[in-house]
Write an enzyme that holds these catalytic residues in place. Structure first.
Site, PDB file in Angstrom:
ATOM      1  N   LYS A  81       0.834  -1.194   0.000  1.00 43.81           N
ATOM      2  CA  LYS A  81       0.000   0.000   0.000  1.00 43.81           C
ATOM      3  C   LYS A  81       0.874   1.251   0.000  1.00 43.81           C
ATOM      4  O   LYS A  81       1.969   1.257   0.569  1.00 43.81           O
ATOM      5  CB  LYS A  81      -0.899   0.019   1.253  1.00 43.81           C
TER       6      LYS A  81
ATOM      7  N   ARG B 118     -10.871 -10.853  -0.849  1.00 43.06           N
ATOM      8  CA  ARG B 118     -11.725 -11.748  -1.638  1.00 43.06           C
ATOM      9  C   ARG B 118     -11.166 -13.170  -1.683  1.00 43.06           C
ATOM     10  O   ARG B 118     -11.916 -14.125  -1.851  1.00 43.06           O
ATOM     11  CB  ARG B 118     -11.906 -11.168  -3.041  1.00 43.06           C
TER      12      ARG B 118
END
Length: 508
Positions: free
Chosen positions: A282, A356
């Protein structure tokens, strides 16, 4: 935890640190709300004028403190704004009462006792006011030098006791409403505590250990799959995400069963106890709050415990997909292919699309039991925050009627949510030349793409809904209503309401 009681005592003779009254926003200034009649009378019917002089308007969340009238045993009156005067039957919206009680409770943190003289028309009103007070009084200070027990001496402890006036203490409906408020609030605050706990203290094994302890306390059946069991079972998504961390992943299954249940709900939660993004690291400024990436797991954990404590006549199973997403020499790489628990293969194009992957394994595990419906909860995509902001979660589903039911349940308990589509044309963007599917697709509509990915791992014929709580799960701004800064416990109340509706036979 703040104690919650009902009382029929006269407000003037009640020994408390403060009396909370409601004030609404009228066309010509503030209007004293029902419940405050005795206080208004003690001000010779001029309470609204006094409040207006002090700058109060009755706007939602506005808190004004003033000295109590002569002869009152409580020294302070706290007037809290309820928003606009109701136009129809004079009844205030349930969440307006909940937010007002929360705002007042936040203003009274450190007080030993406060009396709430807010509008109570029935047991439901008493319940939402109690819930607002308990949620608004929440404080997370475990890591402060003067936190915990010492906070009381410093005036920083939660409100000691909230006394609700205007109710019927011996009435079964009122008792039940308060008991529900206490249960739901305690479990939601448990979720908040987990979300706020630093990731060096709450890693996957630590979270799993907490789940085991709580399960034993409340009679839940618990199963914990460690890294060896995950490898043996072929849970490639969870293992792949957790492979870069020195702390191994866990998959926790918590089961509440009722002998009278006719339906079975499965709740699946994303539990990334810290998300660095993995190899797809990130950017600066996006890591600081990533302890909250397990908010979905905290929500489903709290919801199944609440269902057990409430004794709901529905079977509820929660699945906590727990991993830490870290970069290292053993971490999953962009380009890797993972074989999921379902047998489907996934090409990892971005290791920061990890939620996910862990959810996919847990969704398939949940599907094996063929529940009547599955709801997953996850801080899944920044795209959902761009679409709906920081206070509203998105709802996607493979069944429009079920999506509507989830949305209505969220609205009923005061959780802002919005139904979102699953456009079929976006599925093609996840086609992979190497694997069955890629974990990334088109950039535009990224939240919807994530929902389409998850749909691939839901068993045939099972109603499923996906709640993307990326926005409301963690409040980085100032507190408001009953919502604190930090972990919020988003979706807990929606899940509990779904379980209640299912138990009552009111959810299709």
């Amino acid at each position: 935890m703040t104690a919650l009681t009902l009382s029929t005592s006269a407000v003037s003779g009640l020994r408390a640190d403060a009396i909370v009254v409601g004030v609404a926003k009228g066309t010509d200034g503030p209007v004293v709300a029902p419940g405050a009649e005795a206080v208004d009378k003690a001000y010779d019917g001029k309470l609204a004028g006094v409040l207006e002089t002090l700058g109060a308007s009755g706007a939602e969340g506005e808190v004004t403190k003033l000295p109590a009238p002569s002869g009152f045993k409580a020294p302070v009156v706290v007037a809290v704004g309820l928003g606009a005067v109701p136009e129809k039957d004079g009844s205030f919206d349930a969440d307006a009462l909940r937010r007002a009680a929360g705002s007042a409770a936040r203003a009274l943190v450190g007080a030993k006792k406060a009396a709430f003289a807010l509008p109570v028309a029935d047991a439901a009103d008493a319940g939402v006011i109690g819930e607002g007070a308990l949620l608004g009084a929440y404080v997370f200070d475990a890591y402060k030098e003067n936190g915990g027990k010492d906070a009381a001496k410093k005036g920083k402890a939660p409100l000691g006791e909230a006394v609700l006036l205007g109710g019927k203490p011996r009435d079964k409906a009122y008792k039940a409403a308060l008991e529900r408020a206490v249960t739901v609030s305690e479990e939601l605050n448990r979720a908040r505590d987990l979300i706020n706990t630093p990731p060096n203290d709450l890693n996957p094994p630590a979270f799993a250990a907490i789940a085991q302890t709580v399960a034993k306390e409340h009679g839940l059946k618990v199963q914990v799959l460690d890294e060896k069991a995950l490898a043996k079972g072929g849970y490639g998504g969870i293992l792949g995400v957790g492979s870069g961390s020195a702390t191994p992943p866990r998959l926790v299954k918590l089961s509440y069963t009722s002998s009278k249940a006719k339906k079975h709900l499965a709740f699946v939660g994303k539990g990334i106890t810290y998300d660095s993004g993995g190899i797809s690291l990130k950017p600066a400024g996006h890591n600081e709050t990533m302890k909250c990436d397990m908010s979905g797991a905290a929500a489903v954990f709290a919801a199944v415990v609440a269902a057990a404590r409430l004794g709901l006549e529905v079977n509820v199973t929660a699945y906590l997909a727990l991993a830490e997403n870290m970069p290292s020499g053993s971490a999953a790489r962009p380009g890797d292919v993972l074989r999921m628990y379902s047998g489907k293969t996934v090409e990892v194009l971005n290791t920061d699309a990890e939620g996910r992957l862990v959810l996919a394994d847990a969704l398939w595990m949940a599907s094996e039991e063929k529940p009547d419906a599955i709801v997953d909860v996850a801080t899944l995509t920044g795209a959902m925050m761009l679409a709906l902001g920081s206070r509203t979660f998105g709802i996607m589903a493979n069944d429009d009627a079920f999506r509507t039911a989830v949305h209505e349940a969220a609205e009923e308990v005061g959780e802002p949510a919005w139904p979102m589509p699953l456009p079929e044309h976006l599925r093609k963007g996840m086609d992979s030349a190497t694997a069955d599917i890629a974990n990334m697709g088109e950039r535009m509509g990224g939240g919807l793409v994530a929902g389409l990915f998850l749909r691939e791992f839901v068993g045939e014929g099972i109603s499923w809904a996906h709640l993307d709580i990326a926005g409301p799960a963690f409040n980085e701004q100032a507190p408001f209503g009953y919502t604190p800064k930090g972990g919020t416990g988003s979706a807990v109340r929606t899940l509990v309401r779904l379980a209640e509706l299912t138990a009552a036979g009111d959810l299709g």
